[in-house]
Motif scaffolding. Sequence first.
Motif, PDB file in Angstrom:
ATOM      1  N   TYR A   1       0.806  -1.224   0.000  1.00  0.00           N
ATOM      2  CA  TYR A   1       0.000   0.000   0.000  1.00  0.00           C
ATOM      3  C   TYR A   1       0.842   1.279   0.000  1.00  0.00           C
ATOM      4  CZ  TYR A   1      -3.501  -3.387   1.499  1.00  0.00           C
ATOM      5  OH  TYR A   1      -4.320  -4.483   1.577  1.00  0.00           O
ATOM      6  N   ILE A   2       2.003   1.225   0.641  1.00  0.00           N
ATOM      7  CA  ILE A   2       2.812   2.438   0.822  1.00  0.00           C
ATOM      8  C   ILE A   2       4.258   2.145   0.462  1.00  0.00           C
ATOM      9  CG2 ILE A   2       3.618   4.178   2.480  1.00  0.00           C
ATOM     10  CD1 ILE A   2       1.159   3.387   4.220  1.00  0.00           C
TER      11      ILE A   2
ATOM     12  N   ARG B   1      -6.519   3.004   0.547  1.00  0.00           N
ATOM     13  CA  ARG B   1      -5.967   2.662   1.862  1.00  0.00           C
ATOM     14  C   ARG B   1      -4.568   3.248   2.051  1.00  0.00           C
ATOM     15  NH1 ARG B   1      -6.302  -3.237   3.948  1.00  0.00           N
ATOM     16  NH2 ARG B   1      -5.909  -2.075   5.871  1.00  0.00           N
ATOM     17  N   GLY B   2      -3.741   3.150   1.018  1.00  0.00           N
ATOM     18  CA  GLY B   2      -2.394   3.708   1.128  1.00  0.00           C
ATOM     19  C   GLY B   2      -2.430   5.205   1.325  1.00  0.00           C
ATOM     20  N   GLU B   3      -3.238   5.887   0.529  1.00  0.00           N
ATOM     21  CA  GLU B   3      -3.345   7.345   0.611  1.00  0.00           C
ATOM     22  C   GLU B   3      -3.874   7.789   1.972  1.00  0.00           C
ATOM     23  OE1 GLU B   3      -5.782  10.953  -1.646  1.00  0.00           O
ATOM     24  OE2 GLU B   3      -5.689   8.952  -2.533  1.00  0.00           O
TER      25      GLU B   3
ATOM     26  N   ALA C   1       0.093  10.883  -6.345  1.00  0.00           N
ATOM     27  CA  ALA C   1       0.206   9.705  -5.484  1.00  0.00           C
ATOM     28  C   ALA C   1       0.883  10.021  -4.163  1.00  0.00           C
ATOM     29  CB  ALA C   1       0.980   8.602  -6.207  1.00  0.00           C
ATOM     30  N   TYR C   2       1.591  11.170  -4.074  1.00  0.00           N
ATOM     31  CA  TYR C   2       2.258  11.481  -2.811  1.00  0.00           C
ATOM     32  C   TYR C   2       2.239  12.947  -2.441  1.00  0.00           C
ATOM     33  CZ  TYR C   2       6.194  12.420  -6.025  1.00  0.00           C
ATOM     34  OH  TYR C   2       6.981  12.872  -7.052  1.00  0.00           O
ATOM     35  N   THR C   3       1.470  13.743  -3.159  1.00  0.00           N
ATOM     36  CA  THR C   3       1.381  15.158  -2.813  1.00  0.00           C
ATOM     37  C   THR C   3       0.045  15.702  -3.274  1.00  0.00           C
ATOM     38  OG1 THR C   3       2.368  17.342  -3.133  1.00  0.00           O
ATOM     39  CG2 THR C   3       2.485  15.832  -4.981  1.00  0.00           C
ATOM     40  N   SER C   4      -0.416  16.760  -2.613  1.00  0.00           N
ATOM     41  CA  SER C   4      -1.666  17.393  -3.011  1.00  0.00           C
ATOM     42  C   SER C   4      -1.472  18.395  -4.145  1.00  0.00           C
ATOM     43  CB  SER C   4      -2.285  18.112  -1.797  1.00  0.00           C
ATOM     44  OG  SER C   4      -1.379  19.090  -1.302  1.00  0.00           O
ATOM     45  N   ILE C   5      -0.218  18.600  -4.557  1.00  0.00           N
ATOM     46  CA  ILE C   5       0.073  19.533  -5.651  1.00  0.00           C
ATOM     47  C   ILE C   5      -0.365  18.914  -6.969  1.00  0.00           C
ATOM     48  CG2 ILE C   5       1.873  20.833  -6.832  1.00  0.00           C
ATOM     49  CD1 ILE C   5       3.538  20.575  -4.254  1.00  0.00           C
TER      50      ILE C   5
ATOM     51  N   SER D   1       1.152   6.403  -2.511  1.00  0.00           N
ATOM     52  CA  SER D   1       0.160   5.327  -2.461  1.00  0.00           C
ATOM     53  C   SER D   1       0.472   4.291  -3.527  1.00  0.00           C
ATOM     54  CB  SER D   1      -1.251   5.892  -2.632  1.00  0.00           C
ATOM     55  OG  SER D   1      -1.304   6.773  -3.742  1.00  0.00           O
ATOM     56  N   TYR D   2       1.260   3.301  -3.148  1.00  0.00           N
ATOM     57  CA  TYR D   2       1.703   2.273  -4.091  1.00  0.00           C
ATOM     58  C   TYR D   2       0.528   1.458  -4.600  1.00  0.00           C
ATOM     59  CZ  TYR D   2       4.266  -1.715  -6.016  1.00  0.00           C
ATOM     60  OH  TYR D   2       4.754  -2.689  -6.860  1.00  0.00           O
TER      61      TYR D   2
END
Length: 517
Positions: free
Chosen positions: A218-219, A295-297, A264-268, A230-231
Motif C-alpha cells: 500500500y505504501i 488505503r495507502g493514501e 500519489a504522494y502530494t496534493s500539488i 500510495s503504491y
Amino acid sequence: MIAIEFSSVECSADEDVKKQAAVKQMRALMSRLESAPKYHTLTAKDRALLIKEGYARDLVDNLIFITERMLTRPKSYDSQAVQSDSQDDLELGFNYAAFDPALFASNTIKAHFAQLSHGCCALCESPLAATQCGEIGHFRPVDLLDNAAIDKQVIQSRCSPYYALAYEQENLLYVCSACNEQHKVGLFPVTGPRFPKVAIENEHPLLVSPYHDKPRDYIRFNPFTGQAYSYDKVAAFLMATRQLTAPEVEQLIWSQPDVIPMQAYTSILCDTAKERDFSSWFATLDHQTQIHLSRGELSIDSYGLNRPALVNARRAFSAQLMSFYTHTHSAKSKSQHKNTAPKTSTNTPNTETSPAHPLSEIPPNGYRSFAIDALNSWQHGVKQLPALVHDVIKQPLENANNPSDEAIAAVRAFPMWFRSCIRYCVGESHLTQQDKRQLVFLSGQDAHYGQKSIEKSVFLAIDWLADQHKVIKVKSHRNIWETSFAELACSRAQQLTDLFSHNEIWVEGPFSPLAPK
C-alpha cells in the motif's frame, strides 16, 4: 511502513486479573446504561449509586453518558452548523482517565513492543531506541474517535466504541509521539458499518496495520524526494494502462521513479499528460474500487508520513545509505569472481532482494521500507540520486503547508486526552441562545456536568477548526476571566479537573441556535 510480526508478551497474573476486571466492568457499565433515558446526565447521586453497586470509582467518575446532537456543516469553512439535518444519539464511553497506563504501557510491555519494531516507530519507522522516546499507542483508538470519515474541513471527536480493546496487546503499537498524538490520534476510518453494528472481526479498516497487512503493498517511497506515495493506487494504474504484471510494475518503478504520478504522494496538482491520465483512470472506477485503492493514501495522510521533518529525515538517511551501498556494492563486485554466495535474511522479503546488493545486511535501525526502494532504484541504474539528494536537503520543502493544513496542525497539537473529554452542553432552556455555550469536562468532577442535577440537555462535539480561536470565559466565586482552547490544552489534566470542578465555564459566540426535538 514495514510489516511487523506480532507476538504477545506474558504479563504477571496480577496484571491479567486487573485487565480482565477493568474490561468486564466497562462492558457491564455500558449494559447498565443502555436503557437510560436520553437528554439527561449522570448526577453525583447517580454516580454514587453506581459506586455502591460495586463499580470502580475511576470508571464511574470517567464514564461518559451524554445525548449528543450531531450537526452537519456547509462546505464553507467559516459558516455555522446547519440545524435541519441534525440528529440526537445517546453516546456512551469513557474518557482518557478511565484507562490505566500501567496495564497497557508498563515497562515490560513497552520493551517488548519496542523490540518487535526494532526500536523504531511502527508507523513512520523513525528510530527511537537511542533516546527511548517511544510510547505505546492504540491502533483502534479507545477514548477518542475522530471523524468517522476523513474530512479535512471538519475535526470533531466522539467517544470511541473500542474501549474494551484498551488492554488488548494486538491493538498496541510502539510509536513516536508525533504519529500517536499529532497525526493518528483518534483517526480510524472504516468502509461499511462500524463496531458495534458489526463484530470487530467483520469491520473493514481503511488504515494499514503493520501486524495484519503487508504495508509495502500500500505504501512505498520515492527515493528522489523521500516522500511516501500510495503504491496500491499507482500499481493498479500502471497494471491497467500498461498491461503489466505486479512484478513488472515493481521493477518499472524502481528503474524509473518518475513514472509515479505527483498525485500519489502530494496534493500539488500538475497539468501534465501523465497526471491527467491518472485522474481520468481513477474517475472511471466504481466507488468501492476507489475506496479499496485509497488505503495507502489514507494511511499516509492519517499517520503523517509526509510531514516535512520526517521527509527531510529520510533524505538525510539516504546519504548515509548511499555510502553503505557504494561500499557493499564495490565489495560484492570484487567477490563475484570467487562465487561467494550472497547472504539471506528473513527480515527482508526475498522478492525485494537480489544477490546484487545484500539488503539483509542493512541494520534494521529505521526507514527500512524507504531503504528497500532506494537501494533497488540504485541497483537499477538510477545514478542521479546522490547529487539530487544533496541539493534537495538544502532546500525547504515547497508547499509543505497551506492555511488549512496549519489550522489542522494547530488542532492536532491539542493533546488527545484534552479533546476526548471536552464538549459543549446546551440545556433545553438555552437552545436558542447564540452568544455563548456551556463548556464541560466529561468527568464526575465537573461542577456543571458531573455534580449538578441539570435540566434536559444535549451535548455538541466541538468544531475544532471553526471554534479553536473563540474566547473562553471562566466564572469563579470572585470574578470572570478569559482563556482559550490553546491555553487550556497546555494545562495538566489535574489542573483542568480542578478548574472545571469549581467554576462555570463557557465559550463566547456567536453560535447558531439549536432547534428543539
